[in-house]
Design a protein around this motif. Structure first.
Motif, mmCIF file in Angstrom:
data_model
loop_
_atom_site.group_PDB
_atom_site.id
_atom_site.type_symbol
_atom_site.label_atom_id
_atom_site.label_comp_id
_atom_site.label_asym_id
_atom_site.label_seq_id
_atom_site.Cartn_x
_atom_site.Cartn_y
_atom_site.Cartn_z
ATOM 1 N N TRP A 291 8.192 -14.934 19.631
ATOM 2 C CA TRP A 291 7.276 -13.976 19.708
ATOM 3 C C TRP A 291 8.014 -12.915 19.525
ATOM 4 O O TRP A 291 8.831 -12.611 19.951
ATOM 5 N N VAL A 292 8.555 -11.918 18.392
ATOM 6 C CA VAL A 292 9.602 -11.191 18.831
ATOM 7 C C VAL A 292 9.188 -10.233 18.158
ATOM 8 O O VAL A 292 7.609 -9.728 17.540
ATOM 9 N N TYR A 293 9.365 -9.104 18.694
ATOM 10 C CA TYR A 293 8.760 -7.722 19.196
ATOM 11 C C TYR A 293 8.800 -6.743 18.065
ATOM 12 O O TYR A 293 9.790 -6.811 17.728
ATOM 13 N N ILE A 294 7.831 -6.132 17.091
ATOM 14 C CA ILE A 294 7.878 -5.505 15.771
ATOM 15 C C ILE A 294 8.602 -4.342 16.105
ATOM 16 O O ILE A 294 9.704 -4.179 15.436
ATOM 17 N N GLU A 295 8.289 -3.452 16.437
ATOM 18 C CA GLU A 295 9.191 -2.792 17.321
ATOM 19 C C GLU A 295 10.454 -2.663 17.570
ATOM 20 O O GLU A 295 10.939 -1.395 16.868
ATOM 21 N N ARG A 296 10.864 -3.226 18.411
ATOM 22 C CA ARG A 296 11.579 -3.449 18.895
ATOM 23 C C ARG A 296 13.138 -4.131 18.236
ATOM 24 O O ARG A 296 14.018 -4.032 17.876
ATOM 25 N N LEU A 297 12.557 -5.091 16.845
ATOM 26 C CA LEU A 297 13.034 -5.861 15.755
ATOM 27 C C LEU A 297 13.336 -4.822 14.718
ATOM 28 O O LEU A 297 14.446 -4.170 14.490
ATOM 29 N N ARG A 298 12.196 -3.718 14.578
ATOM 30 C CA ARG A 298 12.598 -2.167 13.765
ATOM 31 C C ARG A 298 13.964 -1.694 14.300
ATOM 32 O O ARG A 298 14.690 -1.321 13.129
ATOM 33 N N ALA A 299 13.873 -0.927 15.345
ATOM 34 C CA ALA A 299 14.785 -0.342 16.182
ATOM 35 C C ALA A 299 16.207 -1.292 16.779
ATOM 36 O O ALA A 299 16.942 -1.093 16.110
ATOM 37 N N ALA A 300 16.299 -2.439 16.152
ATOM 38 C CA ALA A 300 17.367 -3.435 16.100
ATOM 39 C C ALA A 300 18.580 -3.427 14.811
ATOM 40 O O ALA A 300 19.530 -3.234 14.716
ATOM 41 N N CYS A 301 17.350 -3.088 13.889
ATOM 42 C CA CYS A 301 17.502 -2.985 12.408
ATOM 43 C C CYS A 301 18.296 -2.329 12.285
ATOM 44 O O CYS A 301 19.705 -1.402 11.177
ATOM 45 N N GLY A 302 18.217 -0.839 12.716
ATOM 46 C CA GLY A 302 19.255 0.093 12.178
ATOM 47 C C GLY A 302 18.817 0.752 11.595
ATOM 48 O O GLY A 302 20.000 1.584 10.615
ATOM 49 N N ARG A 303 17.554 1.094 10.256
ATOM 50 C CA ARG A 303 16.903 0.937 8.687
ATOM 51 C C ARG A 303 16.278 2.368 8.909
ATOM 52 O O ARG A 303 15.683 2.332 8.045
ATOM 53 N N ASP A 304 15.953 2.777 10.514
ATOM 54 C CA ASP A 304 13.961 3.389 10.157
ATOM 55 C C ASP A 304 14.953 4.969 9.154
ATOM 56 O O ASP A 304 13.733 5.317 8.230
ATOM 57 N N ASP A 305 15.457 5.608 8.857
ATOM 58 C CA ASP A 305 16.110 6.047 7.890
ATOM 59 C C ASP A 305 16.284 5.876 6.680
ATOM 60 O O ASP A 305 15.930 6.991 5.942
ATOM 61 N N ASP A 306 15.813 4.452 5.743
ATOM 62 C CA ASP A 306 15.645 3.959 4.400
ATOM 63 C C ASP A 306 14.985 3.819 4.051
ATOM 64 O O ASP A 306 13.815 2.923 4.038
ATOM 65 N N ALA A 307 13.607 5.417 3.353
ATOM 66 C CA ALA A 307 12.405 4.824 3.644
ATOM 67 C C ALA A 307 11.768 3.113 2.674
ATOM 68 O O ALA A 307 10.903 2.882 3.086
ATOM 69 N N ALA A 308 12.559 3.154 1.498
ATOM 70 C CA ALA A 308 12.956 1.537 1.015
ATOM 71 C C ALA A 308 12.453 0.591 1.531
ATOM 72 O O ALA A 308 11.541 -0.428 1.790
ATOM 73 N N TRP A 309 13.534 0.978 2.770
ATOM 74 C CA TRP A 309 13.371 -0.620 3.484
ATOM 75 C C TRP A 309 12.522 -0.357 4.699
ATOM 76 O O TRP A 309 11.931 -1.700 4.527
ATOM 77 N N SER A 310 12.023 0.374 4.780
ATOM 78 C CA SER A 310 10.580 0.720 5.926
ATOM 79 C C SER A 310 9.599 0.426 5.640
ATOM 80 O O SER A 310 8.960 -0.986 6.254
ATOM 81 N N GLN A 311 9.700 0.310 4.221
ATOM 82 C CA GLN A 311 8.232 0.233 2.894
ATOM 83 C C GLN A 311 8.221 -1.427 2.889
ATOM 84 O O GLN A 311 7.532 -2.606 3.298
ATOM 85 N N ALA A 312 9.796 -2.261 2.502
ATOM 86 C CA ALA A 312 9.791 -3.329 2.894
ATOM 87 C C ALA A 312 9.754 -3.966 4.141
ATOM 88 O O ALA A 312 8.590 -5.146 4.517
ATOM 89 N N PHE A 313 9.441 -3.689 5.221
ATOM 90 C CA PHE A 313 9.826 -4.175 6.510
ATOM 91 C C PHE A 313 8.339 -4.198 7.164
ATOM 92 O O PHE A 313 7.409 -5.113 7.043
ATOM 93 N N GLU A 314 7.141 -3.146 6.355
ATOM 94 C CA GLU A 314 5.830 -3.708 6.751
ATOM 95 C C GLU A 314 5.050 -3.776 5.623
ATOM 96 O O GLU A 314 4.039 -4.624 6.091
ATOM 97 N N ALA A 315 5.501 -4.225 4.478
ATOM 98 C CA ALA A 315 5.327 -5.366 3.577
ATOM 99 C C ALA A 315 5.611 -6.399 4.953
ATOM 100 O O ALA A 315 4.608 -7.489 3.921
ATOM 101 N N MET A 316 6.529 -6.977 4.515
ATOM 102 C CA MET A 316 7.122 -8.968 5.539
ATOM 103 C C MET A 316 5.725 -8.869 6.834
ATOM 104 O O MET A 316 6.248 -9.443 6.749
ATOM 105 N N VAL A 317 5.551 -7.663 7.573
ATOM 106 C CA VAL A 317 5.072 -7.938 8.660
ATOM 107 C C VAL A 317 2.941 -7.725 8.332
ATOM 108 O O VAL A 317 2.839 -8.661 9.034
ATOM 109 N N GLY A 318 2.920 -7.498 7.078
ATOM 110 C CA GLY A 318 1.206 -7.237 6.335
ATOM 111 C C GLY A 318 1.504 -8.665 5.809
ATOM 112 O O GLY A 318 -0.056 -9.073 5.964
ATOM 113 N N PHE A 319 2.598 -9.933 5.283
ATOM 114 C CA PHE A 319 2.290 -10.748 5.242
ATOM 115 C C PHE A 319 2.600 -11.657 6.278
ATOM 116 O O PHE A 319 1.290 -12.158 6.194
#
Length: 106
Positions: A53-81
């Motif tokens: 079980w991978v912690y979503i917020e820790r994974l997001r932080a480890a990716c270092g892409r929070d300043d990229d709105a398109a990436w963040s939207q794609a990440f949220e879509a992955m989580v939604g899927f």
């Protein structure tokens, strides 16, 4: 997105952060469950030798892409899927990932 785990070094790192169409944990070599757990902490918790079980917020932080709105939207879509398939835990804070074992990962 792949999480590469190196149990011998007690280390895990996120790779291929732009590939949000796949998600798994790649384990270098063989390791005991205890060794896997140590290497995954604090990014994830081990469920079994086949899943973590991978912690979503820790994974997001480890990716270092929070300043990229398109990436963040794609990440949220992955989580939604993942949620639509039942691959998010009951608290909504972790994604279920399959463990893949490789003899040598670099």
């Amino acid at each position: 997105m792949l999480i590469h785990v190196f149990p011998a070094r007690q280390h895990a790192e996120v790779r291929q952060v732009d590939d949000l169409g796949r998600f798994s944990v790649v384990v270098a070599g063989d390791a005991s469950e205890e060794e896997l757990e140590r290497a995954l902490t604090p990014l994830a918790r081990l469920e079994s030798r086949t899943h973590a079980w991978v912690y979503i917020e820790r994974l997001r932080a480890a990716c270092g892409r929070d300043d990229d709105a398109a990436w963040s939207q794609a990440f949220e879509a992955m989580v939604g899927f993942a949620a639509s398939k039942g691959w998010v835990d009951e608290t909504g804070t972790a994604l279920r990932a399959h463990l893949v074992y490789e003899s040598a990962v670099g």
